[in-house]
Design an enzyme around this catalytic site. Structure first.
Site, PDB file in Angstrom:
ATOM      1  N   GLU A  35       0.821  -1.212   0.000  1.00 33.19           N
ATOM      2  CA  GLU A  35       0.000   0.000   0.000  1.00 33.19           C
ATOM      3  C   GLU A  35       0.856   1.263   0.000  1.00 33.19           C
ATOM      4  O   GLU A  35       0.511   2.252  -0.637  1.00 33.19           O
ATOM      5  CB  GLU A  35      -0.958   0.008   1.192  1.00 33.19           C
ATOM      6  CG  GLU A  35      -2.047  -1.059   1.120  1.00 33.19           C
ATOM      7  CD  GLU A  35      -3.010  -0.854  -0.042  1.00 33.19           C
ATOM      8  OE1 GLU A  35      -2.970   0.216  -0.679  1.00 33.19           O
ATOM      9  OE2 GLU A  35      -3.799  -1.770  -0.322  1.00 33.19           O
ATOM     10  N   TYR A 118      -6.208   6.923   3.756  1.00 34.90           N
ATOM     11  CA  TYR A 118      -6.399   5.820   2.811  1.00 34.90           C
ATOM     12  C   TYR A 118      -5.675   4.553   3.271  1.00 34.90           C
ATOM     13  O   TYR A 118      -6.271   3.485   3.406  1.00 34.90           O
ATOM     14  CB  TYR A 118      -5.929   6.190   1.385  1.00 34.90           C
ATOM     15  CG  TYR A 118      -5.781   4.937   0.566  1.00 34.90           C
ATOM     16  CD1 TYR A 118      -6.904   4.292   0.071  1.00 34.90           C
ATOM     17  CD2 TYR A 118      -4.542   4.324   0.400  1.00 34.90           C
ATOM     18  CE1 TYR A 118      -6.804   3.080  -0.593  1.00 34.90           C
ATOM     19  CE2 TYR A 118      -4.425   3.122  -0.264  1.00 34.90           C
ATOM     20  CZ  TYR A 118      -5.562   2.502  -0.757  1.00 34.90           C
ATOM     21  OH  TYR A 118      -5.457   1.305  -1.400  1.00 34.90           O
ATOM     22  N   ASP A 136      -9.980   5.528  -2.340  1.00 34.28           N
ATOM     23  CA  ASP A 136      -8.855   6.072  -3.096  1.00 34.28           C
ATOM     24  C   ASP A 136      -9.409   6.854  -4.291  1.00 34.28           C
ATOM     25  O   ASP A 136     -10.626   7.022  -4.435  1.00 34.28           O
ATOM     26  CB  ASP A 136      -7.909   4.957  -3.535  1.00 34.28           C
ATOM     27  CG  ASP A 136      -8.457   4.193  -4.714  1.00 34.28           C
ATOM     28  OD1 ASP A 136      -9.702   4.160  -4.875  1.00 34.28           O
ATOM     29  OD2 ASP A 136      -7.673   3.625  -5.490  1.00 34.28           O
TER      30      ASP A 136
END
Length: 290
Positions: A35, A118, A136
């Site tokens: 991520e 996020y 996102d």
DNA sequence: GACTCGTGGGC
DNA sequence: TGCCCAAGAGT
């Protein structure tokens, strides 16, 4: 479950790409690293770097035991090298404060360096199955079109974006996870910013933007990225490339040779020192942080 | 809220 | 060719 969520979940079951972080047994640490790498960086460039990274540092403890310099070197040219520094700092924090484990709580994740709204939710949802909205840029576009009937999402408004996703999020955690991942995937592969493939979209019959006849977007637009050529970012990139390549301090003369404009060069170098990406001075030269 | 922060592939 | 921008975060 809402019609939109049901349609996305069903579509995702058929069309999810086979990505490394979706493989069974992929660790929370691996998902966290993925991520961070995926922040503003395309999937195709992340995959090889991620696999090398995890082979070398299979846990937060492993990375924490190595130096920030090695993390920045291994980051190579993924871009935004502050991410490497923050990922290393996050590994240290997990090692010292979380028993070397990735926390599953959104607030604990948010407290880690380099992890924002996020990423904290993405890790909680995808690594641990926590039911939480994950939003996102792709999800924002899907919601803007299908729900709000607008062609673009406009500037990010985090609280409102999370609330909009929460309103559609299935109550079952496993379905919520599929919806979170599916909405992102749909935005990446079908409901794209340019040339959306509406003929292949599972939401076509539900889409407010389509129903309205694809009206042109007239709201505030997302801020446009500054030109890269000739920017401080370009100069920083040139200096960082030199520091990564060298095992010994880079002499000031070498840094000077990288960019002709002394004012801009010094500004870029000072910002790298301020960020902790570089250490040194004109006499000793410059190096990555130990 | 506006701005900054890398790199490289696609159109 | 040159412009677009990509699983955002921090200030």
């Amino acid at each position: 479950m809402s019609g939109i969520a049901r349609s996305v979940v069903a579509w995702f079951a058929e069309h999810a790409r086979d990505l490394p972080w979706r493989r069974a047994g992929f660790t929370p640490w691996g998902i966290l690293v993925s991520e961070i790498m995926l922040q503003q960086t395309p999937v195709a460039r992340v995959i090889p770097r991620l696999e090398q990274w995890l082979a070398r540092w299979p846990s937060p403890d492993a990375l924490a035991a190595d130096s920030p310099a090695e993390a920045v070197r291994a980051w190579d040219r993924l871009g935004y090298p502050r991410r490497a520094l923050r990922l290393h700092a996050a590994a240290v924090a997990m090692s010292e404060q979380h028993g070397g484990q990735v926390p599953r709580d959104v607030d604990a994740l948010l407290a880690l360096p380099g992890i924002g709204e996020y990423t904290a939710r993405a890790v909680a949802a995808f690594a641990f199955g926590v039911r939480t909205p994950v939003v996102d840029v792709n999800t924002r576009r899907v919601l803007a079109r299908a729900v709000a009937g607008q062609g673009e999402a406009g500037p990010a408004r985090t609280r409102a974006d999370l609330a909009a996703m929460e309103a559609l999020l299935p109550s079952d955690p496993a379905d919520a996870q599929r919806f979170n991942a599916g909405a992102m995937e749909l935005g990446q592969t079908v409901c794209t910013a340019r040339n959306p493939r509406c003929e292949s979209c599972p939401l076509a019959r539900l889409c407010a933007w389509r129903a309205a006849g694809y009206p042109e977007y007239d709201g505030p637009s997302a801020p446009r990225q500054a030109r890269f050529e000739g920017s401080d970012r370009q100069v920083r990139g040139l200096i960082m490339r030199e520091l990564r390549q060298s095992d010994t301090p880079v002499p000031a003369e070498v840094v000077e040779s990288l960019w002709p404009d002394a004012v801009q060069r010094e500004r870029a170098l000072a910002s790298l020192l301020a960020d902790g990406l570089a250490l040194g001075d004109p006499r000793a030269g410059y190096a990555l942080p130990d």
